[in-house]
Design a protein around this motif. Structure first.
Motif, PDB file in Angstrom:
ATOM      1  N   ALA A  61       0.844  -1.203   0.000  1.00 49.17           N
ATOM      2  CA  ALA A  61       0.000   0.000   0.000  1.00 49.17           C
ATOM      3  C   ALA A  61       0.877   1.250   0.000  1.00 49.17           C
ATOM      4  O   ALA A  61       0.577   2.237  -0.672  1.00 49.17           O
ATOM      5  CB  ALA A  61      -0.933  -0.013   1.209  1.00 49.17           C
ATOM      6  N   ALA A  65       1.514   3.974  -3.390  1.00 51.37           N
ATOM      7  CA  ALA A  65       0.912   5.303  -3.158  1.00 51.37           C
ATOM      8  C   ALA A  65       1.364   6.273  -4.248  1.00 51.37           C
ATOM      9  O   ALA A  65       2.414   6.081  -4.860  1.00 51.37           O
ATOM     10  CB  ALA A  65       1.317   5.812  -1.778  1.00 51.37           C
ATOM     11  N   SER A 132       4.871  10.867   3.665  1.00 48.77           N
ATOM     12  CA  SER A 132       3.723  10.946   4.578  1.00 48.77           C
ATOM     13  C   SER A 132       2.488  10.318   3.936  1.00 48.77           C
ATOM     14  O   SER A 132       1.690   9.651   4.602  1.00 48.77           O
ATOM     15  CB  SER A 132       3.429  12.399   4.947  1.00 48.77           C
ATOM     16  OG  SER A 132       4.576  12.990   5.530  1.00 48.77           O
ATOM     17  N   ILE A 133       2.342  10.544   2.641  1.00 52.29           N
ATOM     18  CA  ILE A 133       1.240   9.920   1.904  1.00 52.29           C
ATOM     19  C   ILE A 133       1.379   8.396   1.955  1.00 52.29           C
ATOM     20  O   ILE A 133       0.412   7.677   2.232  1.00 52.29           O
ATOM     21  CB  ILE A 133       1.221  10.440   0.452  1.00 52.29           C
ATOM     22  CG1 ILE A 133       0.676  11.887   0.449  1.00 52.29           C
ATOM     23  CG2 ILE A 133       0.423   9.532  -0.469  1.00 52.29           C
ATOM     24  CD1 ILE A 133       0.839  12.612  -0.868  1.00 52.29           C
ATOM     25  N   TYR A 136       0.386   7.047   5.404  1.00 50.25           N
ATOM     26  CA  TYR A 136      -1.047   6.929   5.668  1.00 50.25           C
ATOM     27  C   TYR A 136      -1.652   5.784   4.856  1.00 50.25           C
ATOM     28  O   TYR A 136      -2.568   5.103   5.329  1.00 50.25           O
ATOM     29  CB  TYR A 136      -1.775   8.243   5.391  1.00 50.25           C
ATOM     30  CG  TYR A 136      -3.176   8.243   5.954  1.00 50.25           C
ATOM     31  CD1 TYR A 136      -3.400   7.960   7.296  1.00 50.25           C
ATOM     32  CD2 TYR A 136      -4.281   8.501   5.152  1.00 50.25           C
ATOM     33  CE1 TYR A 136      -4.685   7.935   7.821  1.00 50.25           C
ATOM     34  CE2 TYR A 136      -5.568   8.482   5.678  1.00 50.25           C
ATOM     35  CZ  TYR A 136      -5.762   8.200   7.008  1.00 50.25           C
ATOM     36  OH  TYR A 136      -7.032   8.172   7.529  1.00 50.25           O
ATOM     37  N   ALA A 137      -1.139   5.541   3.665  1.00 52.30           N
ATOM     38  CA  ALA A 137      -1.603   4.388   2.887  1.00 52.30           C
ATOM     39  C   ALA A 137      -1.376   3.099   3.681  1.00 52.30           C
ATOM     40  O   ALA A 137      -2.244   2.217   3.727  1.00 52.30           O
ATOM     41  CB  ALA A 137      -0.871   4.334   1.541  1.00 52.30           C
ATOM     42  N   ILE A 140      -3.848   2.871   6.630  1.00 53.92           N
ATOM     43  CA  ILE A 140      -5.174   2.466   6.171  1.00 53.92           C
ATOM     44  C   ILE A 140      -5.203   0.977   5.824  1.00 53.92           C
ATOM     45  O   ILE A 140      -6.158   0.256   6.146  1.00 53.92           O
ATOM     46  CB  ILE A 140      -5.565   3.292   4.920  1.00 53.92           C
ATOM     47  CG1 ILE A 140      -5.815   4.745   5.305  1.00 53.92           C
ATOM     48  CG2 ILE A 140      -6.785   2.713   4.215  1.00 53.92           C
ATOM     49  CD1 ILE A 140      -7.026   4.926   6.167  1.00 53.92           C
ATOM     50  N   ALA A 141      -4.158   0.510   5.138  1.00 54.33           N
ATOM     51  CA  ALA A 141      -4.098  -0.913   4.775  1.00 54.33           C
ATOM     52  C   ALA A 141      -4.111  -1.781   6.025  1.00 54.33           C
ATOM     53  O   ALA A 141      -4.808  -2.797   6.093  1.00 54.33           O
ATOM     54  CB  ALA A 141      -2.857  -1.190   3.929  1.00 54.33           C
TER      55      ALA A 141
END
Lengths: 271, 271
Positions: A61, A65, A132-133, A136-137, A140-141
């Motif tokens: 994930a 991203a 950072s993106i 967060y991926a 969430i995963a």
């Protein structure tokens, strides 16, 4: 920050416990939205390790991203409890069973694209945004797989607050910036209350920037202090702030060294 | 960056089109994972506007994202086609029907917490990390609602590359950093091929940092250049790189001004 009276403490706690987050009624059946609204940080973990396929999906994930110019300017340091202890001489914070140290990495694209200019703040911005993106991926995963997690950037020497320390421990080259650690594991408790979230009208502006409402911000700060007090019997939010302040000068200097390394040398090499 | 021979172009395109991303077989029924693996940027939009509840859910995903010390150090500038045109004198990039300018915002927490110290690089890191996390939360929420989007940070004067311009246009106070714009709308075409993604073993390290494989990176760069050539008949990746280089000095200076504003004044006011 002033102290907290009993009345403000009670109001603060009520505010936190009264928070309800749900998608608009018309969109309530959406599983992804449901997850985004319900997600909480986990800070107590079971000892059960994560299966390999779960760890792969979490890392994927992050790998998949989106990133500025598709540079994928990130690096993920993967640890289990034993390798974390071997690297840092202590356990994973909060007793997590796995950890991913997320770094912004401009070293790798720079190795591949030889005429890429070195501009410290542009580089750093791209590195921090992209990493950072990806972080967060992965968060969430993990959540989607029933795995609890917490992103730590200033706790447990596991993020940008301790960049030079992490660089030395892990042999990170220049232009690799440790930012935060995603601590992972199966949660040992149900989801707790959310810390106080600002209402949408305080974080959104239309047209020109709009100042936030001082009364709403005061309630928010009361909620922050009350929540902290309720979670930490002995520590206080002010105490935590003092701890933060005691390290912030060192953190600032460390960031300066990492971002602006050898500017003269790279100036000759760059554009 | 050297030019691209026909052979390398063909290999590059084959590499891109041959990419298949899927969760481990044991986890293939997970809808959130499925979305994270399948997500693509959208760059062609229908004129159909987004319903209000959809926009609210997207913004809520950003508002409820996790942040360092729960500071929620972000601000979202929300635009439709008309208000974007009123602010900037041109349409939303790629013909999107809505746009969210995502800013790191340390101004708001600083207003609320009066003894918060001003440390430019710590502040900036926190602002960029948190706002980027919120940006991806909104990207995922949009995707979950069938809304296409693309995050722009250096295209169309809509991100950190044009921070001072955006600050002036939108009246952003100091310590508010425009980072990127999430352009939104219903997609006018099916999902395209993914740009070339690095394999997991190139972005993951265990224990100490590991250099990437130069051959893998060369293939990646060929894929980048070939994909760019295939998508832009007249422009080339090298041309795009030249455009980027022509603006990077200005971007670096702008970031410097925004991050290190009035350091002496704040030093007196700070710790």
């Amino acid at each position: 920050v002033k102290g907290l009276s009993v009345g403000r403490f009670v109001r603060g706690i009520r505010g936190i416990l009264g928070q309800r987050f749900a998608p608009p009624t018309s969109l309530q059946d959406n599983p992804v939205l449901g997850l985004l609204y319900a997600r909480r940080s986990t800070r107590r973990f079971l000892r059960t390790p994560l299966p390999a396929d779960v760890m792969t999906a979490i890392l994927d994930a992050g790998r998949l991203a989106p990133s500025t110019v598709n540079l994928q300017s990130w690096a993920f340091g993967v640890f289990d409890a034993a390798s974390w202890r071997a690297a840092f001489g202590r356990g994973i914070p909060f007793g997590g069973t796995a950890a991913i140290l997320i770094c912004g990495d401009m070293h790798r694209p720079r190795q591949a694209i030889d005429d890429f200019p070195r501009k410290p703040l542009v580089d750093y911005t791209v590195a921090v945004m992209n990493a950072s993106i990806a972080a967060y991926a992965m968060n969430i995963a993990a959540e989607a797989l029933g795995v609890g997690s917490v992103m730590l950037s200033d706790t447990g020497r596991s993020g940008f607050y301790d960049g030079l320390y992490l660089r030395e421990k892990l042999g990170l080259p220049e232009a690799v910036f440790p930012l935060m650690t995603l601590v992972l594991g199966y949660g040992a408790a149900g989801p707790g209350a959310s810390p106080p979230k600002l209402p949408l009208d305080q974080v959104v502006f239309k047209g020109r920037y709009r100042e936030s409402d001082p009364n709403v911000m005061k309630d928010w700060l009361d909620g922050m202090m009350s929540g902290y007090r309720a979670m930490h019997v002995v520590k206080s939010f002010k105490g935590q702030l003092r701890h933060y302040l005691s390290k912030v000068d060192e953190a600032e200097k460390g960031l300066h060294r990492m971002i602006f390394y050898a500017p003269e040398q790279s100036k000759r090499k760059g554009t």
